[in-house]
Scaffold this active site. Structure first.
Site, PDB file in Angstrom:
ATOM      1  N   GLY A  79       0.815  -1.216   0.000  1.00 15.91           N
ATOM      2  CA  GLY A  79       0.000   0.000   0.000  1.00 15.91           C
ATOM      3  C   GLY A  79       0.848   1.266   0.000  1.00 15.91           C
ATOM      4  O   GLY A  79       1.974   1.278   0.497  1.00 15.91           O
ATOM      5  N   ARG A 135       1.270  -5.981  -4.931  1.00 14.51           N
ATOM      6  CA  ARG A 135       1.372  -6.880  -3.778  1.00 14.51           C
ATOM      7  C   ARG A 135       1.813  -8.298  -4.142  1.00 14.51           C
ATOM      8  O   ARG A 135       1.532  -9.237  -3.391  1.00 14.51           O
ATOM      9  CB  ARG A 135       0.005  -6.968  -3.082  1.00 14.51           C
ATOM     10  CG  ARG A 135      -0.433  -5.689  -2.397  1.00 14.51           C
ATOM     11  CD  ARG A 135      -1.548  -5.958  -1.415  1.00 14.51           C
ATOM     12  NE  ARG A 135      -2.028  -4.743  -0.798  1.00 14.51           N
ATOM     13  CZ  ARG A 135      -1.459  -4.156   0.250  1.00 14.51           C
ATOM     14  NH1 ARG A 135      -0.389  -4.693   0.795  1.00 14.51           N
ATOM     15  NH2 ARG A 135      -1.951  -3.050   0.746  1.00 14.51           N
ATOM     16  N   ASP A 166       5.401  -7.938   4.696  1.00 13.46           N
ATOM     17  CA  ASP A 166       5.440  -8.987   3.661  1.00 13.46           C
ATOM     18  C   ASP A 166       6.461  -8.656   2.575  1.00 13.46           C
ATOM     19  O   ASP A 166       7.131  -9.548   2.054  1.00 13.46           O
ATOM     20  CB  ASP A 166       4.057  -9.168   3.045  1.00 13.46           C
ATOM     21  CG  ASP A 166       3.080  -9.754   4.062  1.00 13.46           C
ATOM     22  OD1 ASP A 166       3.507 -10.600   4.871  1.00 13.46           O
ATOM     23  OD2 ASP A 166       1.901  -9.357   4.056  1.00 13.46           O
ATOM     24  N   LYS A 192       8.328   0.557   5.301  1.00 17.86           N
ATOM     25  CA  LYS A 192       7.191   1.381   4.889  1.00 17.86           C
ATOM     26  C   LYS A 192       5.895   0.742   5.346  1.00 17.86           C
ATOM     27  O   LYS A 192       5.777  -0.473   5.272  1.00 17.86           O
ATOM     28  CB  LYS A 192       7.199   1.472   3.354  1.00 17.86           C
ATOM     29  CG  LYS A 192       5.970   2.059   2.758  1.00 17.86           C
ATOM     30  CD  LYS A 192       5.232   1.139   1.764  1.00 17.86           C
ATOM     31  CE  LYS A 192       4.584  -0.061   2.373  1.00 17.86           C
ATOM     32  NZ  LYS A 192       3.579  -0.747   1.544  1.00 17.86           N
ATOM     33  N   THR A 193       4.979   1.441   5.833  1.00 19.64           N
ATOM     34  CA  THR A 193       3.563   1.074   5.933  1.00 19.64           C
ATOM     35  C   THR A 193       2.865   2.052   6.877  1.00 19.64           C
ATOM     36  O   THR A 193       3.381   2.351   7.960  1.00 19.64           O
ATOM     37  CB  THR A 193       3.276  -0.370   6.419  1.00 19.64           C
ATOM     38  OG1 THR A 193       1.868  -0.513   6.590  1.00 19.64           O
ATOM     39  CG2 THR A 193       3.947  -0.773   7.715  1.00 19.64           C
ATOM     40  N   ASP A 195       0.429   1.381   8.495  1.00 19.95           N
ATOM     41  CA  ASP A 195      -0.123   0.618   9.621  1.00 19.95           C
ATOM     42  C   ASP A 195       0.729   0.735  10.888  1.00 19.95           C
ATOM     43  O   ASP A 195       0.251   0.485  11.982  1.00 19.95           O
ATOM     44  CB  ASP A 195      -0.254  -0.860   9.254  1.00 19.95           C
ATOM     45  CG  ASP A 195      -1.293  -1.096   8.182  1.00 19.95           C
ATOM     46  OD1 ASP A 195      -1.927  -0.114   7.744  1.00 19.95           O
ATOM     47  OD2 ASP A 195      -1.491  -2.259   7.785  1.00 19.95           O
ATOM     48  N   TYR A 233     -25.692  13.487  15.834  1.00 19.30           N
ATOM     49  CA  TYR A 233     -25.206  12.227  15.246  1.00 19.30           C
ATOM     50  C   TYR A 233     -24.147  11.551  16.101  1.00 19.30           C
ATOM     51  O   TYR A 233     -23.295  12.225  16.703  1.00 19.30           O
ATOM     52  CB  TYR A 233     -24.531  12.499  13.889  1.00 19.30           C
ATOM     53  CG  TYR A 233     -25.465  12.926  12.789  1.00 19.30           C
ATOM     54  CD1 TYR A 233     -26.560  12.141  12.418  1.00 19.30           C
ATOM     55  CD2 TYR A 233     -25.236  14.113  12.097  1.00 19.30           C
ATOM     56  CE1 TYR A 233     -27.403  12.536  11.388  1.00 19.30           C
ATOM     57  CE2 TYR A 233     -26.076  14.507  11.062  1.00 19.30           C
ATOM     58  CZ  TYR A 233     -27.152  13.719  10.717  1.00 19.30           C
ATOM     59  OH  TYR A 233     -27.987  14.106   9.707  1.00 19.30           O
ATOM     60  N   GLY A 241      -5.709   0.166   8.833  1.00 18.78           N
ATOM     61  CA  GLY A 241      -4.642  -0.412   9.654  1.00 18.78           C
ATOM     62  C   GLY A 241      -4.947  -1.878   9.842  1.00 18.78           C
ATOM     63  O   GLY A 241      -5.745  -2.247  10.684  1.00 18.78           O
ATOM     64  N   GLU A 297      -9.785  -0.971  11.630  1.00 16.17           N
ATOM     65  CA  GLU A 297     -10.080  -1.901  10.530  1.00 16.17           C
ATOM     66  C   GLU A 297      -9.742  -3.340  10.950  1.00 16.17           C
ATOM     67  O   GLU A 297     -10.425  -4.285  10.594  1.00 16.17           O
ATOM     68  CB  GLU A 297      -9.200  -1.451   9.354  1.00 16.17           C
ATOM     69  CG  GLU A 297      -9.220  -2.301   8.154  1.00 16.17           C
ATOM     70  CD  GLU A 297      -8.261  -1.757   7.087  1.00 16.17           C
ATOM     71  OE1 GLU A 297      -8.734  -1.097   6.176  1.00 16.17           O
ATOM     72  OE2 GLU A 297      -7.041  -2.012   7.174  1.00 16.17           O
ATOM     73  N   GLU A 358      -7.455   7.940   1.848  1.00 14.14           N
ATOM     74  CA  GLU A 358      -7.156   9.376   1.788  1.00 14.14           C
ATOM     75  C   GLU A 358      -5.913   9.755   2.594  1.00 14.14           C
ATOM     76  O   GLU A 358      -5.400  10.863   2.456  1.00 14.14           O
ATOM     77  CB  GLU A 358      -8.357  10.225   2.233  1.00 14.14           C
ATOM     78  CG  GLU A 358      -9.006   9.865   3.555  1.00 14.14           C
ATOM     79  CD  GLU A 358     -10.048   8.762   3.429  1.00 14.14           C
ATOM     80  OE1 GLU A 358      -9.609   7.599   3.292  1.00 14.14           O
ATOM     81  OE2 GLU A 358     -11.245   9.036   3.517  1.00 14.14           O
ATOM     82  N   ARG A 360      -3.016   7.790   2.643  1.00 17.27           N
ATOM     83  CA  ARG A 360      -1.816   7.050   2.241  1.00 17.27           C
ATOM     84  C   ARG A 360      -0.933   7.791   1.240  1.00 17.27           C
ATOM     85  O   ARG A 360       0.239   7.469   1.106  1.00 17.27           O
ATOM     86  CB  ARG A 360      -2.210   5.703   1.618  1.00 17.27           C
ATOM     87  CG  ARG A 360      -3.057   4.858   2.524  1.00 17.27           C
ATOM     88  CD  ARG A 360      -3.079   3.409   2.109  1.00 17.27           C
ATOM     89  NE  ARG A 360      -3.398   3.193   0.722  1.00 17.27           N
ATOM     90  CZ  ARG A 360      -3.496   1.987   0.165  1.00 17.27           C
ATOM     91  NH1 ARG A 360      -3.273   0.911   0.897  1.00 17.27           N
ATOM     92  NH2 ARG A 360      -3.804   1.854  -1.098  1.00 17.27           N
TER      93      ARG A 360
HETATM   94  P1  FBP Z   1       0.873  -2.187   3.528  1.00 18.49           P
HETATM   95  O1  FBP Z   1       0.971  -3.076   4.721  1.00 18.49           O
HETATM   96  O2  FBP Z   1       1.248  -2.830   2.268  1.00 18.49           O
HETATM   97  O3  FBP Z   1       1.610  -0.908   3.752  1.00 18.49           O
HETATM   98  O4  FBP Z   1      -0.653  -1.750   3.319  1.00 18.49           O
HETATM   99  C1  FBP Z   1      -1.396  -1.318   4.376  1.00 18.49           C
HETATM  100  C2  FBP Z   1      -2.827  -0.998   4.016  1.00 18.49           C
HETATM  101  O5  FBP Z   1      -2.985   0.383   3.779  1.00 18.49           O
HETATM  102  C3  FBP Z   1      -3.749  -1.487   5.121  1.00 18.49           C
HETATM  103  O6  FBP Z   1      -3.895  -0.529   6.120  1.00 18.49           O
HETATM  104  C4  FBP Z   1      -5.003  -1.812   4.373  1.00 18.49           C
HETATM  105  O7  FBP Z   1      -5.743  -2.820   5.020  1.00 18.49           O
HETATM  106  C5  FBP Z   1      -4.501  -2.301   3.063  1.00 18.49           C
HETATM  107  O8  FBP Z   1      -3.260  -1.678   2.842  1.00 18.49           O
HETATM  108  C6  FBP Z   1      -5.408  -1.986   1.907  1.00 18.49           C
HETATM  109  O9  FBP Z   1      -4.912  -2.628   0.788  1.00 18.49           O
HETATM  110  P2  FBP Z   1      -5.311  -2.298  -0.696  1.00 18.49           P
HETATM  111  O10 FBP Z   1      -4.565  -1.060  -1.089  1.00 18.49           O
HETATM  112  O11 FBP Z   1      -4.784  -3.475  -1.454  1.00 18.49           O
HETATM  113  O12 FBP Z   1      -6.775  -2.118  -0.765  1.00 18.49           O
END
Ligand code: FBP
Length: 481
Positions: A79, A135, A166, A192-193, A195, A233, A241, A297, A358, A360
């Site tokens: 991602g 991926r 991964d 990187k991530t 998450d 609301y 994440g 998530e 939004e 990333r």
């Molecule tokens: P990475 O672990 O590859 O950085 O991706 C994280 C992430 O943004 C998660 O938070 C999310 O569940 C997933 O990617 C969404 O994946 P996709 O872009 O394939 O819909």
């Protein structure tokens, strides 16, 4: 006046000079020295990684290293995470000949690439659009052979894999495979991530987390202020994440919502639904029929009853495609049922939100821009010294960049065995929220206060210019230790 091709802020950010440790200013005057204290991976990994299992960790120190022209291939994997382009800028500015593999690991396997001749328009910009990402998991013999063929065909001195857990598992597998086949391409990982779950004693943070959390926190703060104004609301906000709840925790510390669920607390679905219903009833007694609730998530990974109720699909690495699962909807349905059983039928109004994509690919915060540029330069230094099977680890991130410590640690040290789609595989262990560490401890002490009284904080948009207190602070969870 005609519209300019790029926005004024995009243009201004292209000029930003990332702050970096002094050691990275001239890579001819540094070298990596071996350090002690490496973590021993499970012995069973030795068989699979015989050549990289015993690698030491390294720290970058002043000294001399070779200045020859080297060629590297780089790829983004997984991602998007803000700051990635600065990693490439770091490689480029280190004087390396850089080619980029297109659309992630598949670009390496299929030898789809481009030469990086110009980087200025991508400096300090979000996204991964210079190269694209993907991926693909590299594991079959054919894939490994094709990757080797590509590395040899380009005569690469280094391969830089910019990815999460991964993707860096891919990096470890490739490093081992290249060594076993006498290939001189050194493989270096970059953490990187968004998450924030690629962490270890050495890796304090993955890049992209800070920018994503600040983007989400701005929106949560805005929603909270709207809730407080309209008073009609309940906003149920699911935050991206996968697995770990680091993002929810960070955003909760930034915005002080009425409730934030942390998957790692491992509560049952029944308890979670009752907790949200209790909050709503207590606030109703206090005359407040509005509020803000954050849910991760990855909740589904910690609450098995949730997955029974939802259709679950997986990616090539065996990870559940959580972003496509509407956990927030299911939670609202269950809470409404619970409120109904408490005779509160139809009294409350819910708005559901999912904050994910939004955050990333936004313009990286100064923290991520600095961090990524330093990671690019550090990975260039690692290739210069022929390190392989290592991941860049920058420490002291809570301090100004000139006090950061620069390390490279063997990826195998981060690995363990895990069941993925029914098969036990060697993978990097994801780091989940530690319920004993300061950020969670602070959160759990404060949250009671946030439930009924409204203590919302409004972080506002990411700031790039002005007082360093506004512009340069990294994530709370690093600052708190
Ligand atoms: P990475 O672990 O590859 O950085 O991706 C994280 C992430 O943004 C998660 O938070 C999310 O569940 C997933 O990617 C969404 O994946 P996709 O872009 O394939 O819909």
């Amino acid at each position: 006046m005609p519209l300019q091709k790029i926005s004024p802020l995009q243009k201004a950010r292209q000029q930003y000079q990332p702050r970096i440790p002094a050691l990275l200013r001239d890579l001819r005057n540094v070298h990596f020295k071996e350090i002690t204290g490496a973590r021993k991976p499970p012995e069973a990994l030795r068989k699979l990684f015989p050549k990289t299992f015993d690698l030491p960790s390294y720290q970058l120190v002043a000294g001399k290293s070779g200045g020859e022209k080297l060629k590297v291939g780089a790829l983004f994997s997984g991602g998007q995470a803000a700051g990635g382009h600065n990693v490439i800028a770091g490689l480029f500015d280190a004087g390396l000949d850089v080619i980029g593999f297109l659309n992630g690991p598949s670009g390496l396997v299929e030898n789809r690439w481009m030469a990086v001749k110009e980087i200025d328009s991508f400096r300090n910009q979000g996204g991964f659009d210079l190269l694209g990402s993907g991926r693909t998991k590299i594991e079959t013999q054919t894939q490994l052979d094709s990757a080797l063929k590509t590395a040899l065909a380009h005569n690469l001195d280094g391969l830089i894999i910019i990815g999460g857990d991964d993707s860096n598992t891919n990096a470890a597998i490739l490093a081992e495979y290249f060594l076993a086949h006498g290939c001189n391409t050194r493989v270096v990982g970059v953490p990187k991530t968004i998450d924030g779950d690629l962490r270890s004693a050495d890796i304090e943070m993955s890049f992209g987390f800070d920018s994503a959390c600040k983007t989400y926190s701005e929106i949560i703060g805005n929603i909270a202020r709207d809730a407080l104004s309209a008073k009609k609301y309940y906003h149920i906000i699911k935050l991206m994440g996968r697995s770990a709840s680091h993002i929810v925790l960070e955003c909760a510390l930034a915005t002080c919502p009425n409730l934030a669920l942390i998957g790692e607390e491992r509560r049952s679905l029944e308890v979670i639904v009752a907790e949200i219903a209790d909050l709503i009833c207590h606030r109703h007694d206090a005359g407040k029929d509005y509020g803000v609730v954050l849910i991760p998530e990855g909740l589904i990974e910690f609450v098995p009853e949730l997955s029974k109720n939802l259709k679950v699909e997986k990616d090539p690495h065996g990870n559940v495609l959580l972003s496509q699962i509407q956990t927030e909807k299911l939670v609202i349905d269950l809470v409404v049922k619970e409120l109904h059983s408490r005779k509160f039928q139809g009294k409350f109004n819910f708005q559901e939100h999912f904050l994910g994509y939004e955050g990333r690919a936004c313009l990286p915060t100064n923290f991520d821009a600095n961090y990524c540029y330093a990671l690019g330069l550090l990975s260039a230094a690692a290739v210069r010294q022929k390190l392989t099977g290592v991941i860049c680890a920058i420490q002291n991130l809570h301090l100004p960049a000139d006090q950061w410590q620069l390390k490279a640690v063997p990826i195998v040290q981060l690995m363990h065995f895990e069941m993925r789609t029914g098969v036990e595989k060697p993978v990097i262990q994801k780091t989940i929220v530690d319920l004993k560490r300061n950020p969670y401890v602070y959160f759990s002490r404060s949250r009671k206060l946030w439930e009924i009284e409204d203590h919302y904080r409004y972080p506002g948009p990411i700031q790039f210019y002005g007082d360093p207190e506004l512009t340069d602070c990294g994530p709370q969870s690093i600052m708190m230790g």
